[in-house]
Design a protein around this motif. Sequence first.
Motif, short mmCIF file in Angstrom:
data_model
loop_
_atom_site.label_atom_id
_atom_site.label_comp_id
_atom_site.label_asym_id
_atom_site.label_seq_id
_atom_site.Cartn_x
_atom_site.Cartn_y
_atom_site.Cartn_z
N LYS A 381 0.70 -1.26 -0.08
CA LYS A 381 -0.02 0.03 -0.04
C LYS A 381 0.86 1.27 0.10
O LYS A 381 0.55 2.37 -0.69
N THR A 382 1.90 1.26 0.56
CA THR A 382 2.96 2.40 0.58
C THR A 382 3.98 2.33 -0.26
O THR A 382 4.99 3.18 -0.28
N GLY A 383 3.97 1.39 -1.21
CA GLY A 383 4.83 1.03 -2.17
C GLY A 383 6.17 0.57 -1.82
O GLY A 383 7.21 0.40 -2.68
N LEU A 384 6.24 -0.22 -0.53
CA LEU A 384 7.21 -0.87 -0.19
C LEU A 384 7.31 -2.28 -0.59
O LEU A 384 6.60 -3.28 0.13
N THR A 385 7.89 -2.66 -1.74
CA THR A 385 7.78 -3.80 -2.37
C THR A 385 9.28 -4.69 -2.09
O THR A 385 10.11 -3.98 -1.66
#
Length: 576
Positions: A381-385
């Motif tokens: 959701k926050t872009g931390l992949t």
Amino acid sequence: MLKPSPEVPGTALSASLSGLARLLVRNRVLDEAVALKAVEQSERQRQPLAAWLVEQKLATALDIALTAHRELGLPLLDLSAVDVAQLPIAAISEKLLRKHQVLPLWRRGSRLYVGVADPTDQQALDEIKFQSGLAIEPIVTLQSQIGTVLEQALDKPTDFGSLLDESLDNIAVEGGDDVADDSGVPEAEDAPVVRFVNRLLLDAINRGASDIHVEPYEHFFRVRFRQDGILHEVAKPPLNLAVRVTARLKVMAHLDIAERRVPQDGRMKMKLTARRSIDFRVNTLPTLYGEKVVLRILDAGAAKIGIDALGFEADQREAFLRAIHKPQGMVLVTGPTGSGKTVTLYTALNILNTHEVNISTAEDPVEIQLPGANQVNMNVKTGLTFANALRAFLRQDPDIIMVGEIRDLETAEIAIKASQTGHMVLSTLHTNDAPQTLSRLMNMGVEPYNIAASVTLIVAQRLARRLCPHCKAEEHNIPAPELLKLGFHPDELERLTIYKPVGCEQCTGGYKGRIGIYEVMPISEEMGRLIMSGGNSIALADQARREGVRDLRASGLNKIRMGLTSLDEINRVTKD
């Protein structure tokens, strides 16, 4: 009230001596001057007198116990005969247990029998009586044994049977990061449901379960535990409790109770002792008749069992250790969900975790906390992949990188680049065996030359149930032609003994615990050339066999030869 025997004529003692110190002087265990100093020093250090005397080697634990036993007429108990698992340790707070060095032994109605080295310490007995609300009966025990047994009792998981119903209301549980509004569901907080859920969690921990399934159906409601990889039904509560139990679990995991239409993920932590806690990963799923809740039990102690307990054979263990100690490269662990990949990876990290190296892990989610490693939870959701975390790791001067799973080409390419630039990379993939892992990477789009240059070892694994050592006595008679067809050699049939599960009070269906079955495949130069030429998984498997790599089936047959598991179990977890 305890009354010591009268003074012996001609042995007038200082009026400042009382209790245990007076008894020890009168029995010539201590000199009067030494006793006076001991009382002063133990009080100054806020330590029980008996513990101080034993620690300073001024008196032995046996002399102190025998003196109290003879002088006061109290029973003397050898704690080596006590079953630690049966002690009602929850009856007294840990703070008081450690402060006064006492041990609750058993409870009879409103009376609590307590092991003490100094039964004359009335202040300690009064504090325990006030805190527990029970009448206290002292039993003389050796100070040296109290310390040992107390540590074992406080460091073990809370015993399910020793908890009182009121104790189940107050078990320490911490939720996840998300805060939910539970004001709309007061039913979730009623005491019977709270006790039922807490008892359920403790029972699962004590049974060694890995997962808890809470399942509502049209006409019934059931709870199942996954033990040693197999689901077992353990309870069928009334159907009208389904919504309330689900709500209680969601409150504990800080999930949105009002939302019942979409799946939710959460976490919670149950504190068992001062040094041990169990994490639960919670997932809800809307089904036809309500929300199903599955709790994955995450025990950090499982990742510290040591490499010898994993089940590697000698050559496999050597190849694994050699690969993870290389300064750079990639080690991949593969297998289906629940095959023990995380424990294998964390065993490697525990071995490598020293003050000299920087370890970073990217996981979804972090299942086991490892002090000394920089662990990052993925948050899409926050872009931390995985890919973004890996890019950040490479700017953090890492030595060892662990990626929870390689799921896409972007993550694979960054991980491979890291392994080629002086980093050791550990990760997992979901494939059936080691050769298919290489084909999977190529199918993702990774260039063959990058695979050959970076991957150093692939471990494929399964978990097989281990035969119970208490009832493993019945041999499984199988005709010789069938054994040959299963993969055994003709020259070993005469001395081969195969056991089958029996079942006893100590196990579940003849099995107790699990053991790993491994295919450990180093990437040799010849295999690298085969990868570069675009060889498929069949060609890679043939080359691995020529190099002496045992596949999962062959490793499973070895576990049967060693008497560790059954033929039925190997047939269940490996292909023929």
